[in-house]
Design a protein around this motif. Structure first.
Motif, PDB file in Angstrom:
ATOM      1  N   GLY A   1      50.244  36.442  36.824  1.00  0.00           N
ATOM      2  CA  GLY A   1      49.054  35.625  36.583  1.00  0.00           C
ATOM      3  C   GLY A   1      49.098  34.363  37.415  1.00  0.00           C
ATOM      4  O   GLY A   1      49.985  34.183  38.275  1.00  0.00           O
ATOM      5  N   GLY A   2      48.144  33.474  37.150  1.00  0.00           N
ATOM      6  CA  GLY A   2      48.006  32.290  37.977  1.00  0.00           C
ATOM      7  C   GLY A   2      49.108  31.261  37.766  1.00  0.00           C
ATOM      8  O   GLY A   2      49.636  30.699  38.730  1.00  0.00           O
ATOM      9  N   SER A   3      49.456  31.012  36.498  1.00  0.00           N
ATOM     10  CA  SER A   3      50.454  29.980  36.240  1.00  0.00           C
ATOM     11  C   SER A   3      51.778  30.342  36.893  1.00  0.00           C
ATOM     12  O   SER A   3      52.406  29.512  37.570  1.00  0.00           O
ATOM     13  N   ASP A   4      52.224  31.576  36.672  1.00  0.00           N
ATOM     14  CA  ASP A   4      53.543  31.893  37.253  1.00  0.00           C
ATOM     15  C   ASP A   4      53.484  32.057  38.771  1.00  0.00           C
ATOM     16  O   ASP A   4      54.498  31.905  39.449  1.00  0.00           O
TER      17      ASP A   4
ATOM     18  N   SER B   1      42.146  18.933  38.770  1.00  0.00           N
ATOM     19  CA  SER B   1      42.594  20.280  39.105  1.00  0.00           C
ATOM     20  C   SER B   1      43.184  20.935  37.877  1.00  0.00           C
ATOM     21  O   SER B   1      43.654  20.254  36.965  1.00  0.00           O
ATOM     22  N   TYR B   2      43.149  22.252  37.871  1.00  0.00           N
ATOM     23  CA  TYR B   2      43.866  23.034  36.864  1.00  0.00           C
ATOM     24  C   TYR B   2      44.690  24.078  37.611  1.00  0.00           C
ATOM     25  O   TYR B   2      44.162  24.845  38.414  1.00  0.00           O
ATOM     26  N   HIS B   3      46.001  24.080  37.349  1.00  0.00           N
ATOM     27  CA  HIS B   3      46.871  25.044  38.033  1.00  0.00           C
ATOM     28  C   HIS B   3      47.620  25.945  37.052  1.00  0.00           C
ATOM     29  O   HIS B   3      48.470  26.727  37.475  1.00  0.00           O
TER      30      HIS B   3
ATOM     31  N   CYS C   1      47.384  26.448  48.959  1.00  0.00           N
ATOM     32  CA  CYS C   1      46.055  26.602  48.396  1.00  0.00           C
ATOM     33  C   CYS C   1      46.125  27.496  47.169  1.00  0.00           C
ATOM     34  O   CYS C   1      46.552  28.652  47.260  1.00  0.00           O
ATOM     35  N   ASP C   2      45.734  26.937  46.035  1.00  0.00           N
ATOM     36  CA  ASP C   2      45.647  27.711  44.802  1.00  0.00           C
ATOM     37  C   ASP C   2      44.294  28.414  44.816  1.00  0.00           C
ATOM     38  O   ASP C   2      43.248  27.777  44.668  1.00  0.00           O
ATOM     39  N   GLU C   3      44.324  29.730  45.009  1.00  0.00           N
ATOM     40  CA  GLU C   3      43.082  30.517  45.037  1.00  0.00           C
ATOM     41  C   GLU C   3      43.020  31.466  43.850  1.00  0.00           C
ATOM     42  O   GLU C   3      42.443  32.553  43.925  1.00  0.00           O
TER      43      GLU C   3
ATOM     44  N   ALA D   1      45.563  35.279  41.601  1.00  0.00           N
ATOM     45  CA  ALA D   1      45.701  36.106  40.382  1.00  0.00           C
ATOM     46  C   ALA D   1      44.326  36.709  40.103  1.00  0.00           C
ATOM     47  O   ALA D   1      43.762  37.351  40.983  1.00  0.00           O
ATOM     48  N   LYS D   2      43.779  36.429  38.945  1.00  0.00           N
ATOM     49  CA  LYS D   2      42.438  36.846  38.507  1.00  0.00           C
ATOM     50  C   LYS D   2      41.824  38.030  39.282  1.00  0.00           C
ATOM     51  O   LYS D   2      41.994  39.165  38.906  1.00  0.00           O
ATOM     52  N   GLY D   3      41.121  37.755  40.392  1.00  0.00           N
ATOM     53  CA  GLY D   3      40.336  38.782  41.080  1.00  0.00           C
ATOM     54  C   GLY D   3      41.149  39.892  41.728  1.00  0.00           C
ATOM     55  O   GLY D   3      40.572  40.891  42.167  1.00  0.00           O
TER      56      GLY D   3
HETATM   57  C1  LIG Z   1      42.902  27.483  39.925  1.00  0.00           C
HETATM   58  C2  LIG Z   1      43.717  28.062  38.830  1.00  0.00           C
HETATM   59  N1  LIG Z   1      45.047  28.098  38.959  1.00  0.00           N
HETATM   60  C3  LIG Z   1      45.838  28.620  38.000  1.00  0.00           C
HETATM   61  C4  LIG Z   1      45.301  29.126  36.841  1.00  0.00           C
HETATM   62  C5  LIG Z   1      46.194  29.689  35.777  1.00  0.00           C
HETATM   63  O1  LIG Z   1      46.097  31.065  35.751  1.00  0.00           O
HETATM   64  P1  LIG Z   1      46.574  31.909  34.468  1.00  0.00           P
HETATM   65  O2  LIG Z   1      45.700  31.502  33.337  1.00  0.00           O
HETATM   66  O3  LIG Z   1      46.421  33.329  34.901  1.00  0.00           O
HETATM   67  O4  LIG Z   1      48.003  31.564  34.224  1.00  0.00           O
HETATM   68  C6  LIG Z   1      43.914  29.110  36.666  1.00  0.00           C
HETATM   69  C7  LIG Z   1      43.303  29.642  35.441  1.00  0.00           C
HETATM   70  O5  LIG Z   1      42.147  29.486  35.162  1.00  0.00           O
HETATM   71  C8  LIG Z   1      43.106  28.561  37.681  1.00  0.00           C
HETATM   72  O6  LIG Z   1      41.776  28.506  37.564  1.00  0.00           O
END
Ligand SMILES: Cc1ncc(COP(=O)(O)O)c(C=O)c1O
Length: 452
Positions: free
Chosen positions: A118-121, A145-147, A251-253, A280-282
């Motif tokens: 996922g995105g966080s890891d 920002s949210y990471h 770049c966090d995509e 992650a996501k898409g």
């Molecule tokens: C830009 C961005 N980075 C990281 C994350 C975290 O991803 P995850 O919720 O899959 O851990 C998100 C989640 O919305 C996000 O939008």
């Protein structure tokens, strides 16, 4: 009373057990009254009473291909039958093929990919990779920002979802991003704004000791904090600073990648090549949790002779890899990147009309099918509808509730309403959904006038 056939529980039980046993993210649990969802297909989902909703946020901006995609479901089933799991140390067909496909889609400076869940890891591992590669300690990231919510990713995060992880990790430094609508400065042009913010960043790096900085993390297009699109020249300016001081540009995509902005990766819109891209996501659109860290060739080569101190039991999980391959094929076969661009143009025009028409709409920002509507108390002064971090009367939740009542499902962050439908959306569907939005905004205009 509907009976959910597969699990043999009533709708009332689903709600009761959820409230009794399930902890929901980012919520005061006692205030929740979660809707029970029965079915999801394409750009729609249905609640237990049969009411249909446009999924205008693609859930959490992840289900780009829409709900119920048969090709991805079949790929997952096939992989489950063949080999549900094989440890990350082995080479297997889907693992090799997805890695190859991801690198082929990525900017041409990219060499290899480390798959996550996922995105966080992805961001956690990118922090470690940047530190290992540079031998440096400090990490820069932006306030708006949210990471992610895990400890390291939450320390990258600049907005209030970071606070519970504080006091933070030492060496994590925040800087301000170019949020022109709220900059409080009249810039002559986007380029001027970019120069201002890039110069400020450069100054801050010097004060922090640029030689100590491993990486600058940024969302290529800031997502949940209001779809903030970088002004012309900003990302190129950041790239130049990174090159000047030997800092990695990450770049966090996670949200912006995989077609959301009308390109495979959002950085392509701005002519920059980062050193690392997290995603992650898409990549699997929620059919299986998955993500990854793409690294530049020079970083990939570094780990030919140095140990990559990263690991996950579920690194490059076969089910995720199978889903990822099928998802990328769906993007290609259904021309979804092109559709994101085309429908994005329509969406942009509709949003401009909405901004023009409604006193409560202060700003609209859009790129591809990635957009936000920012609500204000006063269009002229740009006074925010609710002050930053405070909404005791839950005004924004009420607005989201009004939309939902009319069949338009999305979410908000602060004063920003996210509009990011699945990339499969057709023009008539988009127009229909946005006409609901338009009508609801009339109520919102009235509501704001009455209550504020
Ligand atoms: C830009 C961005 N980075 C990281 C994350 C975290 O991803 P995850 O919720 O899959 O851990 C998100 C989640 O919305 C996000 O939008």
């Amino acid at each position: 009373m509907l009976v959910l056939e597969n699990n043999n529980v009533t709708t009332e039980q689903v709600k009761e057990f959820d409230k009794k046993y399930n902890l929901h993210s980012w919520s005061v649990q006692g205030t929740l009254n979660p809707m029970v969802i029965e079915k999801a297909e394409g750009i729609y989902f249905w609640d237990s009473e049969g009411k249909k909703y446009f999924d205008m946020s693609s859930q959490l901006v992840n289900i780009n291909v829409g709900h119920g995609n048969k090709k991805i479901i079949e790929a997952i089933k096939k992989q489950a039958d063949k080999m549900a799991f094989m440890g990350p140390g082995y080479a297997i067909d889907v693992r090799s093929m997805l890695a190859k496909k991801v690198i082929e889609k990525a900017p041409d400076n990219m060499g290899k990919v480390f798959f996550t869940l996922g995105g966080s890891d992805s961001n956690e591992n990118a922090i470690k990779i940047a530190k290992m590669f540079t031998g440096r300690n400090k990490i820069f990231s932006r306030y708006r920002s949210y990471h992610g919510a895990s400890y390291g990713a939450a320390n990258l995060t600049g907005e209030p979802r970071r606070y519970t992880c504080e006091p933070g990790i030492s060496g994590f430094v925040k800087f301000f991003d170019p949020y022109i609508y709220r900059a409080g400065i009249e810039f002559e042009s986007e380029e001027d704004a970019s120069k201002y913010y890039v110069d400020k960043l450069r100054e801050q790096l010097i004060y922090e000791g640029a030689e100590n900085v491993a990486a600058i993390f940024l969302e290529t297009v800031t997502g949940s904090n209001g779809v903030i699109i970088p002004p012309k020249g900003y990302l190129k300016g950041v790239r130049e600073i990174c090159d000047e001081f030997g800092i990695l540009m990450v770049c966090d995509e996670v949200m912006a990648g995989w077609g959301r902005t009308g390109k495979w990766f959002a950085c392509e819109n701005f002519g920059v090549k980062p050193d690392i891209i997290t995603f992650a996501k898409g990549i699997t659109c929620g059919y299986i949790p998955f993500g990854g860290v793409i690294v530049d060739k020079k970083i990939a080569e570094y780990f030919d002779n140095n140990m990559l101190m990263c690991g996950l039991t579920y690194n490059a999980h076969p089910m995720g890899c199978a889903a990822g391959i099928a998802t990328l094929e769906v993007y290609e076969e259904e021309n979804l990147i092109e559709n994101s661009r085309k429908m994005g143009k329509v969406l942009g025009e509709l949003l401009e009309d909405i901004k023009e028409k409604h006193p409560s709409v202060g700003d609209v920002r859009y790129i591809g099918l990635f957009s936000a509507v920012e609500l204000v108390k006063d269009k002229n002064t740009r006074e925010a509808l609710v002050p930053y971090g405070k909404d005791p009367d839950k005004i924004m939740s009420r607005v989201i509730g009004m939309l939902k009542e009319k069949g338009f499902s999305t979410y908000h962050h602060e004063n920003n309403i996210m509009i990011a439908p699945p990339l499969i959306i057709k023009e008539d569907e988009l127009r229909e959904a946005m006409s609901i939005f338009d009508r609801v905004m009339c109520f919102v205009d009235e509501y704001i006038k009455r209550t504020i």
